[in-house]
Design a protein around this motif. Sequence first.
Motif, mmCIF file in Angstrom:
data_model
loop_
_atom_site.group_PDB
_atom_site.id
_atom_site.type_symbol
_atom_site.label_atom_id
_atom_site.label_comp_id
_atom_site.label_asym_id
_atom_site.label_seq_id
_atom_site.Cartn_x
_atom_site.Cartn_y
_atom_site.Cartn_z
ATOM 1 N N MET A 1 8.002 0.745 -0.587
ATOM 2 C CA MET A 1 6.588 0.815 -0.244
ATOM 3 C C MET A 1 6.196 2.285 -0.278
ATOM 4 N N THR B 1 3.837 5.802 0.006
ATOM 5 C CA THR B 1 2.848 6.503 0.826
ATOM 6 C C THR B 1 2.589 7.861 0.174
ATOM 7 N N GLU C 1 3.657 9.522 6.889
ATOM 8 C CA GLU C 1 3.133 8.174 6.677
ATOM 9 C C GLU C 1 4.269 7.175 6.457
ATOM 10 N N ALA C 2 5.309 7.608 5.758
ATOM 11 C CA ALA C 2 6.444 6.714 5.514
ATOM 12 C C ALA C 2 7.151 6.368 6.816
ATOM 13 N N ASP D 1 5.739 6.408 9.822
ATOM 14 C CA ASP D 1 4.787 5.540 10.521
ATOM 15 C C ASP D 1 4.918 4.101 10.029
ATOM 16 N N LEU D 2 4.982 3.924 8.709
ATOM 17 C CA LEU D 2 5.119 2.585 8.115
ATOM 18 C C LEU D 2 6.456 1.953 8.498
ATOM 19 N N ARG E 1 6.276 0.535 11.920
ATOM 20 C CA ARG E 1 5.501 -0.718 11.928
ATOM 21 C C ARG E 1 6.345 -1.877 11.430
ATOM 22 N N VAL E 2 7.044 -1.662 10.319
ATOM 23 C CA VAL E 2 7.858 -2.727 9.738
ATOM 24 C C VAL E 2 8.966 -3.128 10.704
ATOM 25 N N THR F 1 1.914 12.101 12.135
ATOM 26 C CA THR F 1 0.927 11.071 12.456
ATOM 27 C C THR F 1 1.022 10.749 13.950
ATOM 28 N N GLN G 1 11.409 -6.460 4.679
ATOM 29 C CA GLN G 1 10.053 -6.279 4.170
ATOM 30 C C GLN G 1 9.301 -7.590 4.006
ATOM 31 N N TYR H 1 -0.746 -4.623 3.096
ATOM 32 C CA TYR H 1 -0.509 -3.178 3.103
ATOM 33 C C TYR H 1 -1.088 -2.552 1.843
ATOM 34 N N ASN I 1 -2.050 1.721 0.397
ATOM 35 C CA ASN I 1 -2.204 3.149 0.641
ATOM 36 C C ASN I 1 -2.953 3.650 -0.585
#
Length: 444
Positions: free
Chosen positions: A123, A125, A130-131, A133-134, A137-138, A159, A304, A313, A315
């Motif tokens: 995924m 970014t 940001e990576a 942060d993602l 979340r995952v 972030t 994922q 998702y 970006n």
Amino acid sequence: MTKTAPVMINGFDPAKLASLPERERRLIERRQALLGPSYRLFYEEPVHPVRGEGVWLYDAEDNAYLDVYNNVPSVGHCHPHVAQAVAKQALVLNTHTRYLDENILNYAERLLATFPEEITRVMFTCTGSEAVDLALRVARHYTGGTGIIITENAYHGVTAAAVEISPSLGPNVPLGQHVFTVPAPDPANANGRDVGEVLAEEVEKAIAFMMRHGIRPAAFIADSIFSTDGIFPDPAGFLQKTVDVMHAHGALYIADEVQPGFGRTGTHMWGFERHGIVPDIAVMGKPMGNGIPIAAAVMKAEVQDRFGRDIRYFNTFGANHVSIAAASAVLDVIRDEKLMENAAATGHHMLEGMKRLQQQFACVGEARGAGLFLGLEFVKNRESREPDGALALAVVNGLRRKRILISASSPYGHVLKIRPPLPFKREHADIFLESLAAVLTELA
């Protein structure tokens, strides 16, 4: 209540502005007026580069500065192959991932081919923050937990979510309520025990504490070189027990590869591979595109899939055409110029040279590293290993005056943080080692 200004290792002190030449003073005054006080500069005398090439930066007078610190231009400043790929693509097309395109798929296949076979999804970014942060979340969505475990002086990004797991940013940036720290894996503090067992025990204690308070663990995240904790790469393999602990509790292991990835450790493409582990998620940042904004989180398909089914998702310009062109060119250069092999050879040469300095200067503690990611410790007393951050800072600025760019790490700022661009060769290492010896002699 007024908070004290956060201290940044090797940060310029604005109170000394008047001591600088007029041109630099005016630039800094403009920075302060336009960018505000959050932006910090390195060194007692800030550096003003106007161009870069390979492992060198140049100022307006064309003075050359040897870069022994910047990992973002991973294949060297302004590498022509990367620059040409960017320019060529920018003249053709640059848009987002919600249109069909082969370039992103071709690159995704090339990138994933460098990872263990269990990791099959990527995924994209724009930045490593940001990576991260993602990835959080995952992990939280997959596990149903919220608890995150980090080391005591970790750094993982800027972030809102990433700063909550970045204690190295200082006391004015509070950790998240469900974030728990464990001591860094420093073999010197393991009292002769296996450092991997000690780390795993600390992680187990953190999990027990969070569960006692009704918090379910989601993930442990670390960069495998423990770069801001003081650089602790060895012994290779010590992270396996921590992975086992996290999996036993239904939680994930996230490898932060922003700094140790892309061949930097010399023996492997990814830092976690030195430890013989397979993370559930790995994140990478701007070294991926040699500084062009592109980053990613790669992961196991089962991790994922659940997130992808439940959450849309996107970006907008993560993995745009120009950034993908840069990232693909970086993989070309690492392969064609054998930069991983160079990292191993040059890193070994540097480590041996630093160990010789250890014999020459009583203030030098331990020299350690893997490939072109090394640390050199400064101490007041070798037996007690009392950190000497003031000396390390003096060394950093002494080297800067010799036009050698470096910085420091650890909670005490007492470890030189050495991670030059990957084309850094033996002759560059010798310049650094000779200059370092000269600075230490002057300070002594």
